[in-house]
Design a protein around this motif. Structure first.
Motif, short mmCIF file in Angstrom:
data_model
loop_
_atom_site.label_atom_id
_atom_site.label_comp_id
_atom_site.label_asym_id
_atom_site.label_seq_id
_atom_site.Cartn_x
_atom_site.Cartn_y
_atom_site.Cartn_z
N LEU A 32 0.82 -1.21 0.00
CA LEU A 32 0.00 0.00 0.00
C LEU A 32 0.86 1.26 0.00
O LEU A 32 0.52 2.24 -0.66
N GLU A 33 1.94 1.22 0.74
CA GLU A 33 2.84 2.39 0.81
C GLU A 33 3.33 2.75 -0.59
O GLU A 33 3.25 3.88 -1.03
N TYR A 34 3.85 1.77 -1.31
CA TYR A 34 4.36 2.03 -2.65
C TYR A 34 3.25 2.31 -3.65
O TYR A 34 3.38 3.17 -4.51
N SER A 35 2.16 1.58 -3.53
CA SER A 35 1.04 1.78 -4.44
C SER A 35 0.41 3.16 -4.24
O SER A 35 0.19 3.89 -5.20
N VAL A 36 0.12 3.51 -3.01
CA VAL A 36 -0.47 4.81 -2.70
C VAL A 36 0.50 5.93 -3.05
O VAL A 36 0.12 6.95 -3.63
N PHE A 40 -0.31 8.75 -5.57
CA PHE A 40 -0.24 10.12 -5.08
C PHE A 40 0.68 10.96 -5.98
O PHE A 40 0.32 12.06 -6.38
N LYS A 41 1.84 10.40 -6.30
CA LYS A 41 2.76 11.12 -7.19
C LYS A 41 2.10 11.36 -8.54
O LYS A 41 2.20 12.45 -9.11
N HIS A 42 1.44 10.34 -9.06
CA HIS A 42 0.76 10.47 -10.34
C HIS A 42 -0.31 11.56 -10.27
O HIS A 42 -0.42 12.38 -11.18
N GLN A 43 -1.07 11.59 -9.19
CA GLN A 43 -2.12 12.60 -9.03
C GLN A 43 -1.52 13.99 -8.91
O GLN A 43 -2.03 14.94 -9.49
N VAL A 44 -0.42 14.12 -8.16
CA VAL A 44 0.24 15.43 -8.02
C VAL A 44 0.74 15.91 -9.37
O VAL A 44 0.56 17.07 -9.74
N VAL A 45 1.36 15.03 -10.14
CA VAL A 45 1.86 15.40 -11.47
C VAL A 45 0.70 15.82 -12.36
O VAL A 45 0.79 16.83 -13.07
N ASN A 46 -0.39 15.08 -12.33
CA ASN A 46 -1.57 15.46 -13.13
C ASN A 46 -2.11 16.82 -12.73
O ASN A 46 -2.47 17.63 -13.57
N ASN A 47 -2.19 17.07 -11.42
CA ASN A 47 -2.67 18.37 -10.94
C ASN A 47 -1.74 19.50 -11.38
O ASN A 47 -2.21 20.57 -11.78
N LEU A 48 -0.43 19.28 -11.29
CA LEU A 48 0.52 20.31 -11.72
C LEU A 48 0.41 20.57 -13.21
O LEU A 48 0.50 21.72 -13.65
N GLN A 49 0.22 19.52 -13.99
CA GLN A 49 0.06 19.71 -15.44
C GLN A 49 -1.21 20.51 -15.74
O GLN A 49 -1.21 21.38 -16.60
#
Length: 186
Positions: A32-36, A40-49
């Motif tokens: 879960l740590e790595y998956s989340v 989370f990183k993917h979501q942050v990158v999407n939000n920044l884009q």
């Protein structure tokens, strides 16, 4: 020494199941740590884009608005008339001062005050000197020196350009202004 040798079978099963549950919990937690974290990183990158695209759109709208405003003002009959009279007077004279004052007043009172995005309007002669401006302190400023200082070419390009061509320089800080300036010329 035998650790499990003295225990009853029931204790051994409970110990084994407990250890298995702890091990499974640790594996699930790591997964879960790595998956989340990856999600989370993917979501942050999407939000920044998304934010970046929105900001680029706002910036392009802002620059297009300023460029259209400059083009509109460059075809203003009163500005053209006074600028031509001002530039045609080669030597300093009372007439030249009157034209400069009239044009500066017109820019300040009839143009800048109606567009809050515009800080100043400068009328520049072919030599690069501001001959009229909506800001009095800008009169006499050498725009070529400012251009050199900010490593831009908006003025030189505008002097060599045709009527209606727009030349702009991104936001810069200059020694004459205390805030970033976006320059547009035609």
């Amino acid at each position: 020494i035998h650790v499990f040798g003295n225990m009853k079978i029931r204790t051994k099963i409970i110990f084994f199941l407990g250890a298995s549950i702890v091990l499974m919990a640790m594996l699930v937690a790591i997964y879960l740590e790595y998956s989340v974290q990856a999600n989370f990183k993917h979501q942050v990158v999407n939000n920044l884009q998304t934010v970046t695209k929105a900001n680029v759109g706002v910036y392009e709208t802002f620059t297009n608005t300023l460029e259209n405003r400059v083009l509109d003002w460059s075809s203003d009959a009163r500005i053209k008339e006074l600028a031509e009279k001002l530039v045609s007077e080669k030597e300093p004279s009372v007439k030249k001062g009157e034209y400069a004052n009239s044009l500066s007043e017109y820019l300040r009172d009839r143009k800048v005050k109606y567009d809050t995005n515009v800080i100043a309007i400068d009328i520049v002669d072919e030599g690069g000197l501001v001959v009229a401006s909506s800001k009095d302190y800008r009169i006499g400023v050498d725009v070529r020196a400012e251009e050199f200082e900010s490593a831009g070419k908006y003025f030189s390009d505008a002097i060599g350009g045709n009527f209606g061509e727009i030349f702009s320089q991104g936001f810069v800080l200059t020694s004459t202004e205390t805030y970033p300036v976006f320059r547009v010329a035609t």
